[in-house]
Design a protein around this motif. Structure first.
Motif, PDB file in Angstrom:
ATOM      1  N   ARG A 159       4.414 -47.331 -89.230  1.00 11.88           N
ATOM      2  CA  ARG A 159       5.171 -48.351 -88.508  1.00 11.88           C
ATOM      3  C   ARG A 159       6.096 -49.045 -89.500  1.00 11.88           C
ATOM      4  N   VAL A 160       7.367 -49.001 -89.249  1.00  9.11           N
ATOM      5  CA  VAL A 160       8.326 -49.582 -90.174  1.00  9.11           C
ATOM      6  C   VAL A 160       9.004 -50.781 -89.516  1.00  9.11           C
ATOM      7  N   PRO A 161       9.040 -51.927 -90.191  1.00 13.69           N
ATOM      8  CA  PRO A 161       9.739 -53.091 -89.632  1.00 13.69           C
ATOM      9  C   PRO A 161      11.222 -52.798 -89.438  1.00 13.69           C
ATOM     10  N   ARG A 162      11.766 -53.351 -88.384  1.00 17.47           N
ATOM     11  CA  ARG A 162      13.183 -53.158 -88.090  1.00 17.47           C
ATOM     12  C   ARG A 162      14.042 -53.553 -89.285  1.00 17.47           C
ATOM     13  N   SER A 163      13.685 -54.612 -89.985  1.00 20.21           N
ATOM     14  CA  SER A 163      14.476 -55.085 -91.130  1.00 20.21           C
ATOM     15  C   SER A 163      14.485 -54.069 -92.265  1.00 20.21           C
ATOM     16  N   VAL A 164      13.359 -53.385 -92.466  1.00 19.35           N
ATOM     17  CA  VAL A 164      13.282 -52.362 -93.519  1.00 19.35           C
ATOM     18  C   VAL A 164      14.153 -51.168 -93.157  1.00 19.35           C
ATOM     19  N   LEU A 165      14.098 -50.763 -91.886  1.00 17.20           N
ATOM     20  CA  LEU A 165      14.946 -49.660 -91.420  1.00 17.20           C
ATOM     21  C   LEU A 165      16.419 -50.020 -91.578  1.00 17.20           C
ATOM     22  N   ALA A 166      16.786 -51.233 -91.169  1.00 16.97           N
ATOM     23  CA  ALA A 166      18.186 -51.665 -91.253  1.00 16.97           C
ATOM     24  C   ALA A 166      18.690 -51.618 -92.689  1.00 16.97           C
ATOM     25  N   GLU A 167      17.863 -52.054 -93.628  1.00 15.72           N
ATOM     26  CA  GLU A 167      18.265 -52.050 -95.036  1.00 15.72           C
ATOM     27  C   GLU A 167      18.404 -50.630 -95.565  1.00 15.72           C
ATOM     28  N   ALA A 168      17.505 -49.741 -95.146  1.00 16.70           N
ATOM     29  CA  ALA A 168      17.503 -48.367 -95.656  1.00 16.70           C
ATOM     30  C   ALA A 168      18.720 -47.584 -95.198  1.00 16.70           C
ATOM     31  N   ILE A 169      19.151 -47.807 -93.958  1.00 16.97           N
ATOM     32  CA  ILE A 169      20.262 -47.006 -93.419  1.00 16.97           C
ATOM     33  C   ILE A 169      21.565 -47.790 -93.340  1.00 16.97           C
ATOM     34  N   ASN A 170      21.519 -49.072 -93.737  1.00 16.25           N
ATOM     35  CA  ASN A 170      22.729 -49.901 -93.800  1.00 16.25           C
ATOM     36  C   ASN A 170      23.399 -50.052 -92.431  1.00 16.25           C
ATOM     37  N   GLU A 172      23.135 -52.577 -88.764  1.00 18.10           N
ATOM     38  CA  GLU A 172      22.564 -53.783 -88.184  1.00 18.10           C
ATOM     39  C   GLU A 172      23.073 -53.980 -86.756  1.00 18.10           C
ATOM     40  N   GLY A 173      22.497 -54.968 -86.069  1.00 19.33           N
ATOM     41  CA  GLY A 173      22.992 -55.399 -84.766  1.00 19.33           C
ATOM     42  C   GLY A 173      22.931 -54.328 -83.695  1.00 19.33           C
ATOM     43  N   LEU A 174      23.973 -54.302 -82.856  1.00 19.49           N
ATOM     44  CA  LEU A 174      24.018 -53.363 -81.741  1.00 19.49           C
ATOM     45  C   LEU A 174      24.033 -51.914 -82.208  1.00 19.49           C
ATOM     46  N   SER A 175      24.682 -51.676 -83.341  1.00 13.87           N
ATOM     47  CA  SER A 175      24.711 -50.306 -83.879  1.00 13.87           C
ATOM     48  C   SER A 175      23.314 -49.831 -84.224  1.00 13.87           C
ATOM     49  N   LEU A 176      22.492 -50.731 -84.748  1.00 14.49           N
ATOM     50  CA  LEU A 176      21.109 -50.382 -85.067  1.00 14.49           C
ATOM     51  C   LEU A 176      20.319 -50.144 -83.785  1.00 14.49           C
ATOM     52  N   ASP A 177      20.571 -50.972 -82.757  1.00 19.14           N
ATOM     53  CA  ASP A 177      19.902 -50.765 -81.466  1.00 19.14           C
ATOM     54  C   ASP A 177      20.183 -49.356 -80.937  1.00 19.14           C
ATOM     55  N   LYS A 178      21.445 -48.940 -80.981  1.00 17.39           N
ATOM     56  CA  LYS A 178      21.822 -47.615 -80.486  1.00 17.39           C
ATOM     57  C   LYS A 178      21.199 -46.514 -81.343  1.00 17.39           C
ATOM     58  N   PHE A 179      21.144 -46.751 -82.656  1.00 14.92           N
ATOM     59  CA  PHE A 179      20.542 -45.776 -83.573  1.00 14.92           C
ATOM     60  C   PHE A 179      19.066 -45.580 -83.228  1.00 14.92           C
ATOM     61  N   ILE A 180      18.357 -46.683 -83.026  1.00 19.34           N
ATOM     62  CA  ILE A 180      16.935 -46.605 -82.700  1.00 19.34           C
ATOM     63  C   ILE A 180      16.733 -45.932 -81.346  1.00 19.34           C
ATOM     64  N   GLU A 181      17.535 -46.312 -80.358  1.00 17.37           N
ATOM     65  CA  GLU A 181      17.429 -45.710 -79.023  1.00 17.37           C
ATOM     66  C   GLU A 181      17.633 -44.197 -79.083  1.00 17.37           C
ATOM     67  N   HIS A 182      18.580 -43.775 -79.898  1.00 11.50           N
ATOM     68  CA  HIS A 182      18.838 -42.334 -80.041  1.00 11.50           C
ATOM     69  C   HIS A 182      17.596 -41.622 -80.577  1.00 11.50           C
ATOM     70  N   HIS A 183      16.948 -42.218 -81.581  1.00 11.40           N
ATOM     71  CA  HIS A 183      15.784 -41.556 -82.181  1.00 11.40           C
ATOM     72  C   HIS A 183      14.545 -41.683 -81.296  1.00 11.40           C
ATOM     73  N   VAL A 184      14.462 -42.737 -80.499  1.00 15.79           N
ATOM     74  CA  VAL A 184      13.375 -42.830 -79.532  1.00 15.79           C
ATOM     75  C   VAL A 184      13.482 -41.676 -78.530  1.00 15.79           C
ATOM     76  N   THR A 185      14.701 -41.373 -78.131  1.00 17.22           N
ATOM     77  CA  THR A 185      14.944 -40.307 -77.155  1.00 17.22           C
ATOM     78  C   THR A 185      14.793 -38.918 -77.767  1.00 17.22           C
ATOM     79  N   ASN A 186      15.255 -38.760 -79.016  1.00 13.86           N
ATOM     80  CA  ASN A 186      15.372 -37.410 -79.587  1.00 13.86           C
ATOM     81  C   ASN A 186      14.409 -37.087 -80.724  1.00 13.86           C
ATOM     82  N   SER A 187      13.793 -38.094 -81.339  1.00 11.76           N
ATOM     83  CA  SER A 187      12.997 -37.833 -82.544  1.00 11.76           C
ATOM     84  C   SER A 187      11.545 -38.279 -82.436  1.00 11.76           C
ATOM     85  N   GLY A 188      11.122 -38.700 -81.246  1.00 15.94           N
ATOM     86  CA  GLY A 188       9.724 -39.075 -81.076  1.00 15.94           C
ATOM     87  C   GLY A 188       9.361 -40.449 -81.598  1.00 15.94           C
TER      88      GLY A 188
END
Length: 234
Positions: A159-170, A172-188
């Motif tokens: 389990r990775v905190p959202r803040s850690v993920l945001a820092e790792a991939i640079n 934030e904000g809505l772009s990060l929301d879309k990034f996470i949604e994409h991986h929820v749908t496609n990457s498990g």
């Protein structure tokens, strides 16, 4: 990871097939040097990758130092960074003379490599931002590093905190929301709320981030072996 790159295409074009033939037949022929340089530029524009061809070019530069193009060498190293976690960057750097490595652009790339190898992603993105003119010249650089960062996180966290993920991939904000949604749908991936850590991203289990899986796959005794032991004990 067996692949030498996480997200660079390996399918050769007609030109790459010709270059690979040249490398295989006579890798120390200085006459193929211009072809190899052109091939580096093609790899950049088409977002393909050939470590063998790039290493061949760096070896030829050792024999023909006056013909070395530092721009081409920089592009080779950037493409090698994009291939992490494969050790391509170190393999290429070994063939580059120390005097060339001391140039400012190469010192920067070496620092970037160190930050990636040690998973210091915040420092990496800060340093890369100072050299946009260099890394932006290679399409797909940011996406390749983000893929590597995700690879590292999936080996480390359940389990990775959202803040850690945001820092790792640079991101934030809505772009990060879309990034996470994409991986929820496609990457498990999945998400949950935590009172003390905020939003948590649940990553797929593997033998590195889930010790029980490693124990069951590595230390487990196959049933057929146990079946063979019973008659002996009896």
């Amino acid at each position: 990871m067996a692949s030498s790159t996480l997200n660079q295409k390996q399918q050769p074009s007609t030109m790459s097939y010709t270059v690979e033939q040249l490398v295989a037949v006579n890798p120390y022929n200085p006459d193929i040097l211009p072809d190899l340089e052109n091939y580096v530029n093609e790899q950049v524009s088409s977002q393909t990758y050939s470590l063998s061809a790039n290493l061949c070019l760096l070896r030829l530069y050792q024999f023909e130092p006056e013909r070395m193009s530092t721009q081409i060498v920089a592009r080779i190293l950037i493409k090698a960074l994009m291939a992490m976690p494969a050790p391509d960057f170190s393999l290429c750097l070994f063939l580059i003379p120390e005097r060339v490595q001391m140039e400012e652009q190469f010192k920067t790339l070496i620092v970037l490599s160190h930050y990636l190898e040690t998973a210091r992603f915040r420092q990496f993105w800060d340093e890369a931002a100072k050299s946009r003119h260099m890394v932006d010249a290679v399409p797909g650089f940011e996406q390749a590093v983000q893929a590597y960062a995700i690879h590292v996180l999936q080996l480390t966290y359940q389990r990775v905190p959202r803040s850690v993920l945001a820092e790792a991939i640079n991101i934030e904000g809505l772009s990060l929301d879309k990034f996470i949604e994409h991986h929820v749908t496609n990457s498990g991936w999945d998400m949950e709320k935590s009172q003390d850590k905020g939003q948590l991203i649940i990553l797929p289990s593997n033998e590195f981030n889930h010790p029980d899986l490693k124990k069951s796959t590595v230390d487990g005794i196959p049933l057929e072996h146990i079946a063979r032991i019973f008659p002996i004990l009896g």
